[in-house]
Design a protein around this motif. Sequence first.
Motif, PDB file in Angstrom:
ATOM      1  N   TRP A 181       2.706 -27.729  78.474  1.00  0.00           N
ATOM      2  CA  TRP A 181       3.709 -26.709  78.127  1.00  0.00           C
ATOM      3  C   TRP A 181       5.037 -27.221  78.652  1.00  0.00           C
ATOM      4  O   TRP A 181       5.465 -26.908  79.750  1.00  0.00           O
ATOM      5  CB  TRP A 181       3.343 -25.370  78.738  1.00  0.00           C
ATOM      6  CG  TRP A 181       4.148 -24.216  78.199  1.00  0.00           C
ATOM      7  CD1 TRP A 181       5.177 -24.270  77.308  1.00  0.00           C
ATOM      8  CD2 TRP A 181       3.969 -22.838  78.528  1.00  0.00           C
ATOM      9  NE1 TRP A 181       5.660 -23.017  77.045  1.00  0.00           N
ATOM     10  CE2 TRP A 181       4.932 -22.110  77.782  1.00  0.00           C
ATOM     11  CE3 TRP A 181       3.106 -22.150  79.370  1.00  0.00           C
ATOM     12  CZ2 TRP A 181       5.027 -20.721  77.866  1.00  0.00           C
ATOM     13  CZ3 TRP A 181       3.205 -20.770  79.449  1.00  0.00           C
ATOM     14  CH2 TRP A 181       4.152 -20.057  78.703  1.00  0.00           C
ATOM     15  N   ARG A 183       8.127 -26.711  78.060  1.00  0.00           N
ATOM     16  CA  ARG A 183       9.258 -25.825  78.333  1.00  0.00           C
ATOM     17  C   ARG A 183       9.274 -25.348  79.786  1.00  0.00           C
ATOM     18  O   ARG A 183      10.338 -25.074  80.344  1.00  0.00           O
ATOM     19  CB  ARG A 183       9.204 -24.606  77.399  1.00  0.00           C
ATOM     20  CG  ARG A 183      10.421 -23.703  77.491  1.00  0.00           C
ATOM     21  CD  ARG A 183      10.345 -22.583  76.482  1.00  0.00           C
ATOM     22  NE  ARG A 183       9.270 -21.661  76.769  1.00  0.00           N
ATOM     23  CZ  ARG A 183       9.367 -20.641  77.636  1.00  0.00           C
ATOM     24  NH1 ARG A 183      10.491 -20.450  78.308  1.00  0.00           N
ATOM     25  NH2 ARG A 183       8.360 -19.819  77.826  1.00  0.00           N
ATOM     26  N   ARG A 184       8.102 -25.301  80.419  1.00  0.00           N
ATOM     27  CA  ARG A 184       8.020 -24.806  81.784  1.00  0.00           C
ATOM     28  C   ARG A 184       8.045 -25.928  82.824  1.00  0.00           C
ATOM     29  O   ARG A 184       8.073 -25.654  84.011  1.00  0.00           O
ATOM     30  CB  ARG A 184       6.735 -23.980  81.957  1.00  0.00           C
ATOM     31  CG  ARG A 184       6.763 -22.614  81.284  1.00  0.00           C
ATOM     32  CD  ARG A 184       7.731 -21.695  81.975  1.00  0.00           C
ATOM     33  NE  ARG A 184       7.477 -21.655  83.417  1.00  0.00           N
ATOM     34  CZ  ARG A 184       6.682 -20.753  84.007  1.00  0.00           C
ATOM     35  NH1 ARG A 184       6.113 -19.804  83.281  1.00  0.00           N
ATOM     36  NH2 ARG A 184       6.490 -20.788  85.308  1.00  0.00           N
TER      37      ARG A 184
END
Length: 387
Positions: A181, A183-184
Amino acid sequence: MTDPVNTSQQAAVGGLLRAVGDALGGPVPAKWGDAIGAVPRHRFLPERIWLEDGKGGYEPCDLQADSGRWFEAAYADVPIVTQVNDGETPEDPADAWPSSSASAPSIVVRTLRELDVRPGMNVLEIGTGTGWNAALLAHRLGAGRVASVEIDSDVARQAWASLNAAGLDVDVRCGDGAEGWNRRGPYDRIISTCSVRHVPWAWIEQTRSGGIVLTPWDNPMLCWGLLRLTVERDRAQGRFSPHSAFMLMRDQRHDLRIFRDVVRDEHVPAESGTALSPWKVTGDQWDARFALGLRLGDVWTAWEDDEERLWVATTDARSWAAVDRNGGQFTVGQYGPRRLWDEVEAAYRWWEGHGRPAPERFGLTVTGRRQWTWLDHPSRVAGAVRR
């Protein structure tokens, strides 16, 4: 006035902590014991779970119909199947096969201990499952520190609901865990709750230098082992340890059966003999199976007729071997471009010649172009190089 429900739950948690401590050979670390008490396991289980039926299969157990058995399973130190057949309930329970589960609490604590999280760290979990593992992490690290990716939309939805009901701030995303993930990220720790045969490079890219990636390991010969990688600038490497067996990441699964996918009537095998017993490379010979799995890479085994014949095959279904008992010796039939039993014998001799190494002596190095297993040191390649 004493609350009987709360008292019963406290007793169940206490019994579970004692069982986990027995499995670990010592008390549960206080920080994880506190978390287990604060986020009760039963609140993260679906109303229908699947328990072993004593015949090698599974049978449903519903909270409403059999609450006593359901609650007892929730606080036993055992894995619990929470989904079968990728969410498609079979007409015949005998056709059920596990596709999602809640890991045994002792395994959960063992992996969290290996993860070595500290306050202020950001953690990505691959495979949300019931959400209990993410809940324990969130209790330890605080709000906004844990993110989790789950490939199954129904499982993700239920996990999010359980986490939300517990008042825990965990970001849950439905998606392919192999992609992480981004984006995190970057993350201080990435932990996978599903096993892999090939470490996704995205996990390494999304981890800070000096961070840790922890994942259960699987190879076609044996699903067993835990891999702890330390991320460096352009690679990650680390060692294996035993004690874990998790479901394989969905996009790395192979659904192969000997007579459906591999052996054909027109196949004519080359015949030979062997003194190597097939039981030495199967069954409870965990260290040998682990080493052979690393050495051979794409070879799996299956028994036929109550362990009278051992089949060995490649995951591309092009080569196979069959080993049968013949008095004190064994007869071998081999077919395809590879002589698989010859390879098994050579790998077994290699393992014996290196002192029968256990998983702790093996490691893995991962780069953006390839990854390889090694024995004792990264320069001593032990298995197939994967690109």
